[in-house]
Design a protein around this motif. Structure first.
Motif, PDB file in Angstrom:
ATOM      1  N   VAL A 123      11.484  32.830   0.212  1.00  0.00           N
ATOM      2  CA  VAL A 123      10.381  33.014  -0.724  1.00  0.00           C
ATOM      3  C   VAL A 123      10.864  33.724  -1.986  1.00  0.00           C
ATOM      4  N   THR A 127      10.015  32.895  -6.211  1.00  0.00           N
ATOM      5  CA  THR A 127       8.946  33.683  -6.840  1.00  0.00           C
ATOM      6  C   THR A 127       8.772  33.328  -8.308  1.00  0.00           C
ATOM      7  N   ARG A 161       3.667  29.046  -6.565  1.00  0.00           N
ATOM      8  CA  ARG A 161       4.079  30.370  -7.037  1.00  0.00           C
ATOM      9  C   ARG A 161       2.899  31.089  -7.687  1.00  0.00           C
ATOM     10  N   ALA A 197       6.319  27.767   1.157  1.00  0.00           N
ATOM     11  CA  ALA A 197       5.573  28.938   0.691  1.00  0.00           C
ATOM     12  C   ALA A 197       4.356  28.570  -0.140  1.00  0.00           C
ATOM     13  N   GLY A 198       4.295  27.344  -0.614  1.00  0.00           N
ATOM     14  CA  GLY A 198       3.167  26.951  -1.457  1.00  0.00           C
ATOM     15  C   GLY A 198       3.382  27.340  -2.898  1.00  0.00           C
ATOM     16  N   SER A 258       3.163  31.519   5.205  1.00  0.00           N
ATOM     17  CA  SER A 258       3.187  30.065   5.085  1.00  0.00           C
ATOM     18  C   SER A 258       4.604  29.530   5.280  1.00  0.00           C
ATOM     19  N   GLN A 267       1.960  37.342  -2.061  1.00  0.00           N
ATOM     20  CA  GLN A 267       3.314  37.042  -1.599  1.00  0.00           C
ATOM     21  C   GLN A 267       3.426  37.147  -0.083  1.00  0.00           C
ATOM     22  N   ASP A 289       1.057  36.268   1.933  1.00  0.00           N
ATOM     23  CA  ASP A 289       0.487  34.994   2.377  1.00  0.00           C
ATOM     24  C   ASP A 289       1.509  33.869   2.231  1.00  0.00           C
ATOM     25  N   ARG A 290       2.260  33.876   1.133  1.00  0.00           N
ATOM     26  CA  ARG A 290       3.302  32.865   0.934  1.00  0.00           C
ATOM     27  C   ARG A 290       4.392  33.008   2.000  1.00  0.00           C
TER      28      ARG A 290
END
Length: 298
Positions: A293, A297, A251, A248-249, A241, A235, A237-238
């Motif tokens: 983010v 999630t 899930r 965030a890319g 991003s 998370q 890393d998201r």
């Protein structure tokens, strides 16, 4: 300075949700959402426990939250259920009163509560009969859930709407602030993970009535589950991003990882501060990105 930065970069979630509607329309939508939630609150709690990744059995790499007594079928630990129930009631209070009220009394309850509100926000159609809400009422339910998430670990704070750098302008104040926040997180990632695990309620020893997240391998000293640590890192890393590219890319691959990551971000959102950890402008972008983010999630 932080207030000026917020005005420049982000609006609160409540402001954005209320902008296109009159006060009477917003109140009507909130009343519809509150009435529907009250009529199916028990089913909502049950569905959250069943589908959010909060209920975990002995074989889970994230640590169990169920207990078996006298050989009976394992059931979710009572304090876990109570934490979820409390958070759903806080969402209801936010709909009725405009505020969810005081945060949970312990960090562990806050961790489970943040997961519950995040799941309810994003998967309300799977909870009780909330899928019957009108679009306007569903939006107000999501605003109330967002308030409950944001205020799981801190009272009185408001969620922000993240404004990612537009047009590829990396030299804009917003882009510079977001990049600073991402750089600080990346530079101090392991220390941040350790702090989150130690203080968010995610690290629970074998004696915890909520269930343990510690594992012992081959008789060695129990340590926090590797899966829990990886879920927190994922998370973060998201979050970076989101700060850098506004996306965030993907899930987390499973709900259990999503539950752990949600609690981590909800805690971290209000843990970092300016000027201790980053500039005021970077802190605003950081919190707004956390909120963005947290809305993704699940």
């Amino acid at each position: 300075a932080a207030g000026a930065a917020a005005a420049a970069f982000a609006k609160t979630a409540a402001e954005v949700a209320a902008a296109p509607a009159t006060a009477a329309q917003v109140q009507k939508a909130r009343s519809e959402a509150a009435d529907k939630l009250q009529t199916c609150i028990s089913e909502v709690v049950k569905d959250i426990l069943t589908h959010s990744g909060i209920t975990r059995y002995q074989s889970s790499p994230y640590g169990p939250t169920t207990l078996a007594v006298n050989g009976h079928k394992p059931r979710v630990a009572l304090p876990v259920r109570e934490a979820v129930e409390q958070q759903v009631v806080r969402v209801l209070k936010a709909l009725l009163l405009g505020s969810p009220g005081p945060k949970p009394s312990t960090s562990i309850a806050a961790a489970f509560g943040a997961c519950a509100a995040a799941f309810l926000r994003n998967r309300y159609q799977q909870c009780g009969t909330l899928g019957e809400l009108s679009p306007a009422a569903a939006e107000q339910l999501q605003v109330a859930c967002t308030q409950a998430i944001t205020q799981s670990y801190a009272d009185g704070v408001e969620a922000l709407i993240f404004a990612p750098p537009s047009g590829g302008n990396k030299d804009s104040p917003a882009a510079a602030a977001a990049a600073e926040a991402a750089w600080k997180i990346t530079k101090n990632k392991q220390a941040i993970v350790d702090d989150i695990l130690a203080k968010s309620g995610l690290a629970r020893p074998g004696t915890s009535t909520y269930g343990s997240t510690y594992m012992s391998v081959n008789g060695h000293k129990p340590m926090i589950s590797t899966a829990v640590r990886v879920a927190v890192e994922f998370q973060l890393d998201r979050l970076c991003s989101m700060l850098l590219i506004g996306d965030a890319g993907p899930r987390a691959a499973d709900e259990e990882a999503a539950a752990v990551g949600t609690a981590a971000l909800a805690f971290f959102r209000n843990r970092a501060s300016a000027p201790r950890d980053m500039s005021a402008a970077a802190a605003v972008q950081f919190r707004a990105a956390c909120d963005a983010v947290l809305a993704q999630t699940y």
